[in-house]
Design an enzyme around this catalytic site. Sequence first.
Site, PDB file in Angstrom:
ATOM      1  N   SER A 140     -13.607 -19.654  17.127  1.00 15.32           N
ATOM      2  CA  SER A 140     -13.721 -20.757  18.121  1.00 15.32           C
ATOM      3  C   SER A 140     -14.925 -20.922  18.546  1.00 15.32           C
ATOM      4  CB  SER A 140     -12.709 -20.667  19.016  1.00 15.32           C
ATOM      5  OG  SER A 140     -12.475 -21.988  19.688  1.00 15.32           O
ATOM      6  N   ASP A 289     -16.436 -28.061  19.540  1.00 20.26           N
ATOM      7  CA  ASP A 289     -16.814 -26.713  19.404  1.00 20.26           C
ATOM      8  C   ASP A 289     -16.934 -26.337  17.856  1.00 20.26           C
ATOM      9  OD1 ASP A 289     -14.176 -26.629  19.161  1.00 20.26           O
ATOM     10  OD2 ASP A 289     -13.872 -24.804  20.322  1.00 20.26           O
ATOM     11  N   ASP A 291     -14.983 -24.795  15.813  1.00 17.66           N
ATOM     12  CA  ASP A 291     -13.973 -25.071  14.841  1.00 17.66           C
ATOM     13  C   ASP A 291     -13.152 -26.267  15.450  1.00 17.66           C
ATOM     14  OD1 ASP A 291     -13.031 -24.079  17.331  1.00 17.66           O
ATOM     15  OD2 ASP A 291     -11.125 -23.140  16.375  1.00 17.66           O
ATOM     16  N   ASP A 293     -11.739 -27.458  17.751  1.00 17.55           N
ATOM     17  CA  ASP A 293     -10.206 -27.689  18.106  1.00 17.55           C
ATOM     18  C   ASP A 293     -10.374 -28.109  19.742  1.00 17.55           C
ATOM     19  OD1 ASP A 293     -11.032 -25.325  19.349  1.00 17.55           O
ATOM     20  OD2 ASP A 293      -9.232 -24.315  19.102  1.00 17.55           O
TER      21      ASP A 293
END
Length: 535
Positions: A140, A289, A291, A293
Amino acid sequence: MAQDPDEATRAELDALLALVDTGSETAAADLAERFDGRLQFGTAGLRGAMGAGPQRMNRVVVAQAAAGLGFFLKTREPNPSVVIGYDGRHNSRVFAEDSAEILQGLGVAATILPRMLPTPVLAFAVRELRASAGIMVTASHNPAADNGYKVYLGGADDGSQIVPPADGLIAAEIDRVAAGSIANLGRSTAFATAPESIIETYVERTAHVARHVAPLTIAYTPMHGVGLDTFARVLAAAGFAEAHVVEEQAQPDPDFPTVAFPNPEEPGAMDLVLARASAVGADLAIANDPDADRVAVGIPTADGWRRLSGNEVGWLLGWDAARTASGGTLANSLVSSPALGAVAEHFGLEHAETLTGFKWISRAPGIVFGYEEALGYLVNPDTVRDKDGISAALAVLSLAAELRERGETLADRLEQFAAEFGGFASGQISIRVTDLGEIARLSAALRDNPPHEIGGIEVTALEDFLVGVGDYPRSDILRFRLAGGGRVIVRPSGTEPKLKCYLDAVSYEGSGSERVAAARALVAHLESGMRDLLR
């Protein structure tokens, strides 16, 4: 070393052992730290620095995790299946392919997404493909040196991230695998690759989040991550104009060269997208961000651009969701602002405060909208049961479009929120440590000698979640209730070596802007008081 298929990590250990043989105490300590235990598999899956040894993310640890998950799934159903996604970090694709081969070799039908994609696409694919489980290889917003392994369960879990007891059962299977050698595990390259249509379906269903479309100028950054292609496709499908992208951060780069931490919350992380927004005269700045999410939102003000806090975006989207909901639940983590509860009460909806993390938020019965202050939002629960920075970005744009039609802005909407529900303000203090024992020491000090006031504001009650609070699982959390309706929550970070303090205050006096100013002043007092307590 004997079971490690990775030449790089074998060489890393070879070099470390050679230094130990020379008498290097530093090398000996490094070796001991790497092998004194292993990365713990929990409700966040695995996450840590990449490197050799069971305390690091590497191909041995990942293979053990994949096999442990596979054995766990085979105890639950006769023909389990797993879908696997991965982001653009170092080794993410390798870890994903290792997992697919190990699972397929165990007789668990494995499907890998066609290329690096956002975490929400993987969360969507678990439900869409009716898989028994999903794996997302990502760290992440963690630093470039890290990688991770996030696990979702299908079926009755409805594509949400794992929670107890599943995490403990999977961990036990991983430990059993780790007692042997991964070289003894069968592998198969007969795993499937998901079709492009899975992404097209995600785009189509996400585009429906936009109820309003208007000409908006948008600046956007994927922050060296994997969000750009999917975000651009969703934007086009919804009918918005193409965004002005920060070119320096447009393509996946696992080294994240333009940011110290690839987290939109970190100071300076959004500098480039805010500069781009200023240069093109944008209405909004949007940052995912790496990734995708999470999402951060910047707005223009008389004093320049500012990033809205995670709570502010949560209030706006929660209010927006409540206006059209015929029933259901608004949910947020207990460290997020209590303001969403006021919205739920106003509209006659249920309100749920959960433990931190979307593994809990997504499980709120009848969820209509959920958020956590760390820039995570669930706006489309029928499609994705996890935070989704792409659908949330579209929801913000839809609200901005509706306001544009009335000659209003998001800043206006925030002032209207304060006038309607109260002036809420939040703050946060993070104490980063090198010795994890320091977190336990600080928490123990607050438990043993709880303050009677914080920043001059009376503490009216202390709730210790280790002892037990309501129906919450016992956790290392302290919540101080304050006179006037404010609170302070203290807990260790679940992913980083930090002790986090969440500060909240509310004011009901004066106009909307006056209420917000008064609440912010109270938060400033709380911050000063907590820093004094934690010295």
